[in-house]
Design an enzyme around this catalytic site. Structure first.
Site, PDB file in Angstrom:
ATOM      1  N   GLU A   1      -2.471  -8.056   1.290  1.00 36.14           N
ATOM      2  CA  GLU A   1      -2.561  -9.094   0.257  1.00 36.14           C
ATOM      3  C   GLU A   1      -1.493 -10.169   0.448  1.00 36.14           C
ATOM      4  O   GLU A   1      -1.733 -11.344   0.192  1.00 36.14           O
ATOM      5  CB  GLU A   1      -2.465  -8.441  -1.127  1.00 36.14           C
ATOM      6  CG  GLU A   1      -3.695  -7.590  -1.399  1.00 36.14           C
ATOM      7  CD  GLU A   1      -3.558  -6.647  -2.579  1.00 36.14           C
ATOM      8  OE1 GLU A   1      -3.891  -7.051  -3.685  1.00 36.14           O
ATOM      9  OE2 GLU A   1      -3.109  -5.498  -2.390  1.00 36.14           O
TER      10      GLU A   1
ATOM     11  N   ARG B   1       1.544 -14.248  -6.409  1.00 27.88           N
ATOM     12  CA  ARG B   1       0.355 -13.554  -6.894  1.00 27.88           C
ATOM     13  C   ARG B   1       0.277 -13.776  -8.403  1.00 27.88           C
ATOM     14  O   ARG B   1       1.221 -13.479  -9.131  1.00 27.88           O
ATOM     15  CB  ARG B   1       0.469 -12.065  -6.607  1.00 27.88           C
ATOM     16  CG  ARG B   1      -0.692 -11.310  -7.196  1.00 27.88           C
ATOM     17  CD  ARG B   1      -0.433  -9.823  -7.206  1.00 27.88           C
ATOM     18  NE  ARG B   1      -1.599  -9.161  -7.758  1.00 27.88           N
ATOM     19  CZ  ARG B   1      -1.528  -8.022  -8.441  1.00 27.88           C
ATOM     20  NH1 ARG B   1      -0.383  -7.441  -8.668  1.00 27.88           N
ATOM     21  NH2 ARG B   1      -2.624  -7.475  -8.924  1.00 27.88           N
TER      22      ARG B   1
ATOM     23  N   GLY C   1      -4.405   2.455  -0.497  1.00 22.07           N
ATOM     24  CA  GLY C   1      -3.766   3.766  -0.278  1.00 22.07           C
ATOM     25  C   GLY C   1      -4.730   4.903   0.025  1.00 22.07           C
ATOM     26  O   GLY C   1      -4.573   5.611   1.023  1.00 22.07           O
TER      27      GLY C   1
ATOM     28  N   ARG D   1      -2.830  12.692  -2.949  1.00 21.83           N
ATOM     29  CA  ARG D   1      -2.206  13.680  -2.059  1.00 21.83           C
ATOM     30  C   ARG D   1      -1.976  14.989  -2.814  1.00 21.83           C
ATOM     31  O   ARG D   1      -2.213  16.072  -2.293  1.00 21.83           O
ATOM     32  CB  ARG D   1      -0.878  13.146  -1.511  1.00 21.83           C
ATOM     33  CG  ARG D   1      -1.077  12.048  -0.499  1.00 21.83           C
ATOM     34  CD  ARG D   1       0.173  11.246  -0.274  1.00 21.83           C
ATOM     35  NE  ARG D   1       0.445  10.378  -1.414  1.00 21.83           N
ATOM     36  CZ  ARG D   1       1.193   9.293  -1.373  1.00 21.83           C
ATOM     37  NH1 ARG D   1       1.764   8.944  -0.252  1.00 21.83           N
ATOM     38  NH2 ARG D   1       1.384   8.550  -2.442  1.00 21.83           N
TER      39      ARG D   1
HETATM   40  P1  AMP Z   1      -1.908   1.860  -3.359  1.00 20.85           P
HETATM   41  O1  AMP Z   1      -2.052   1.525  -4.823  1.00 20.85           O
HETATM   42  O2  AMP Z   1      -2.838   1.114  -2.493  1.00 20.85           O
HETATM   43  O3  AMP Z   1      -0.492   1.839  -2.888  1.00 20.85           O
HETATM   44  O4  AMP Z   1      -2.378   3.390  -3.222  1.00 20.85           O
HETATM   45  C1  AMP Z   1      -1.633   4.424  -3.806  1.00 20.85           C
HETATM   46  C2  AMP Z   1      -2.428   5.702  -3.768  1.00 20.85           C
HETATM   47  O5  AMP Z   1      -2.871   5.965  -2.434  1.00 20.85           O
HETATM   48  C3  AMP Z   1      -1.595   6.900  -4.154  1.00 20.85           C
HETATM   49  O6  AMP Z   1      -1.602   7.114  -5.517  1.00 20.85           O
HETATM   50  C4  AMP Z   1      -2.283   8.023  -3.430  1.00 20.85           C
HETATM   51  O7  AMP Z   1      -3.227   8.588  -4.320  1.00 20.85           O
HETATM   52  C5  AMP Z   1      -3.030   7.373  -2.302  1.00 20.85           C
HETATM   53  N1  AMP Z   1      -2.545   7.795  -1.002  1.00 20.85           N
HETATM   54  C6  AMP Z   1      -1.544   7.293  -0.244  1.00 20.85           C
HETATM   55  N2  AMP Z   1      -1.412   7.974   0.913  1.00 20.85           N
HETATM   56  C7  AMP Z   1      -2.354   8.930   0.905  1.00 20.85           C
HETATM   57  C8  AMP Z   1      -2.740   9.967   1.807  1.00 20.85           C
HETATM   58  N3  AMP Z   1      -2.121  10.135   2.972  1.00 20.85           N
HETATM   59  N4  AMP Z   1      -3.755  10.775   1.441  1.00 20.85           N
HETATM   60  C9  AMP Z   1      -4.389  10.590   0.273  1.00 20.85           C
HETATM   61  N5  AMP Z   1      -4.087   9.648  -0.612  1.00 20.85           N
HETATM   62  C10 AMP Z   1      -3.085   8.822  -0.313  1.00 20.85           C
END
Ligand code: AMP
Length: 401
Positions: free
Chosen positions: A388, A95, A334, A288
């Site tokens: 990704e 990446r 997320g 969360r």
């Molecule tokens: P990512 O950068 O795609 O890994 O997303 C991370 C973000 O996803 C975290 O900071 C959380 O805010 C959000 N997230 C992960 N799981 C949950 C959940 N079950 N409910 C709400 N937000 C979540």
């Protein structure tokens, strides 16, 4: 074909080994806190579908080369190994965050490619040097194995000039390369193609708005498989509000804060990147935690959530206008994949645009592509887990065929 995907950061290195015969993950993990007194390597191996082996090591990991060596030992070792010889790896996909205008597609790495990646360092000073380091470590540890660079910006390289230019003196674009590049391109590409597949269409038959909501958030208007516009800009600070990043603000605010708080431009930039967004408004940056706080009556957390949903909704409107009409909206990453409350807030009252979410179908986390629209909805609404690493591995395979 086996492909090792590497995402090298300044003090971390994420990896995933895929068997592209069946697109199965053989092993993955992360090396963290490289260069600190105590580093950490978390490795998971999946020798077969029902079997998972996990190894965690905490020790000093002086540099990326040592970290990658540890990974290689684990992948080929007896404790949690999945191959017996590094030569079984046919390609390494990397990446690379900023491809600039030089890279409009993935490419096999050679000397001139490395020079061109380094030439983009000023545009992504935190990421590109680390990505390049990952490539050089792989070249050393896997001599003879082709390295493929896949760029976060490449999917957005189809944006027309009116979408990617800022209304600044035109010379700044020429001299300083200031323009919208966009990021999360591999994710937008993956889910925009996947949704077409889920709808039984070809990617070039549909218009899609892709909504990547994670720690970083970005959206893209994808017209018949090609990116027409995206919310992140010259840097990943622009666009919708994020966990700690402001997203779009009036640019005059930067000088105003600097003058009134006695800060340098760099210090204001740091506030906009690290102390703003959801965190700036309510002190919390993880969705969360924000939902728990809302449940406990925290009004600032509710305000932050409402601001976030409002921002995404506003971009859906803008991108519907850009595309003329849309066939689907896809939520991913997320928050997009797991957070039904936020998805519902975003999609409330959008029937005027032909978007009718089925709030029952929307309930819950989605581990696989799921349609969450009503039968009557003109626009389909999908939740699709992004991948990704798989997208990078697919591009490496495609390129080396
Ligand atoms: P990512 O950068 O795609 O890994 O997303 C991370 C973000 O996803 C975290 O900071 C959380 O805010 C959000 N997230 C992960 N799981 C949950 C959940 N079950 N409910 C709400 N937000 C979540």
């Amino acid at each position: 074909m086996k492909v090792l995907v590497i995402n090298a950061g300044s003090s971390s290195l994420k990896y995933q080994l895929l068997d592209m015969e069946n697109e199965a993950v053989m092993a993955n993990g992360i090396v963290e806190r490289i260069g600190e007194t105590v580093g950490k390597l978390t490795h998971k191996a999946f020798p077969d579908t029902d079997n998972e082996k996990k190894v965690v090591k905490e020790e000093e990991i002086k540099d990326h080369k040592i970290g990658m060596h540890m990974v290689l030992d684990l992948i080929t070792g007896s404790e949690a190994g999945v191959i017996s010889d590094p030569k079984e790896i046919d390609a390494i996909g990397h990446r690379v965050v900023q491809g600039g205008e030089a890279f409009t597609s993935a490419c096999v790495v050679d000397g001139p490619v490395k020079v061109a990646i380094a030439d983009n360092n000023p545009l992504a000073p935190l990421h590109n040097p680390a990505n390049l380091m990952g490539i050089e470590v792989a070249e050393e540890l896997f001599p003879g194995t082709p390295n493929v660079a896949v760029f976060d910006t490449e999917f957005h390289s189809t944006m027309p000039k009116e979408a990617f230019l800022y209304a600044l003196p035109y010379d700044y674009y020429k001299e300083l390369r200031i323009r919208r590049y966009g990021f999360h391109g591999t994710s937008h590409k993956y889910v925009s193609r996947k949704v077409a597949e889920c709808m039984g269409k070809k990617a070039d038959e549909i218009n899609v708005i892709t909504v990547h909501l994670g720690n970083g958030c970005s959206m893209a208007a994808v017209e018949k498989g090609k990116c027409q516009d995206t919310s992140m800009g010259m840097t990943p600070l622009a666009g919708v509000m994020m966990g700690t990043r402001s997203g779009d603000i009036d640019p005059a605010i930067v000088a105003y804060i600097a003058e009134n708080k006695g800060m340098s431009a760099t210090e204001v930039d740091s506030v906009l990147n690290k102390q703003s967004g959801l965190k700036g408004v309510c002190g919390l940056n993880d969705m969360r935690d924000i939902h728990s706080a809302v449940e406990n009556g925290d009004e600032m957390a509710k305000l932050a959530l409402d601001m976030f949903a409002y921002d995404v909704k506003k971009y859906i409107g803008a991108y519907t206008a850009v595309l003329g009409s849309i066939d689907a909206i896809v939520f991913t990453a997320g928050i997009g994949e797991n957070d039904d409350i936020t998805r519902a807030l975003i999609c409330e009252n959008l029937s005027g645009l032909g978007i009718d979410m089925d709030f029952d179908k929307n309930n819950g986390r989605k581990g696989e592509p799921t349609a969450v629209h009503t039968d009557a909805s003109k626009v389909q609404v999908w939740v699709i887990p992004t991948n990704e690493e798989l997208q990078i591995a697919q591009e490496a395979v495609e390129l080396l065929k």
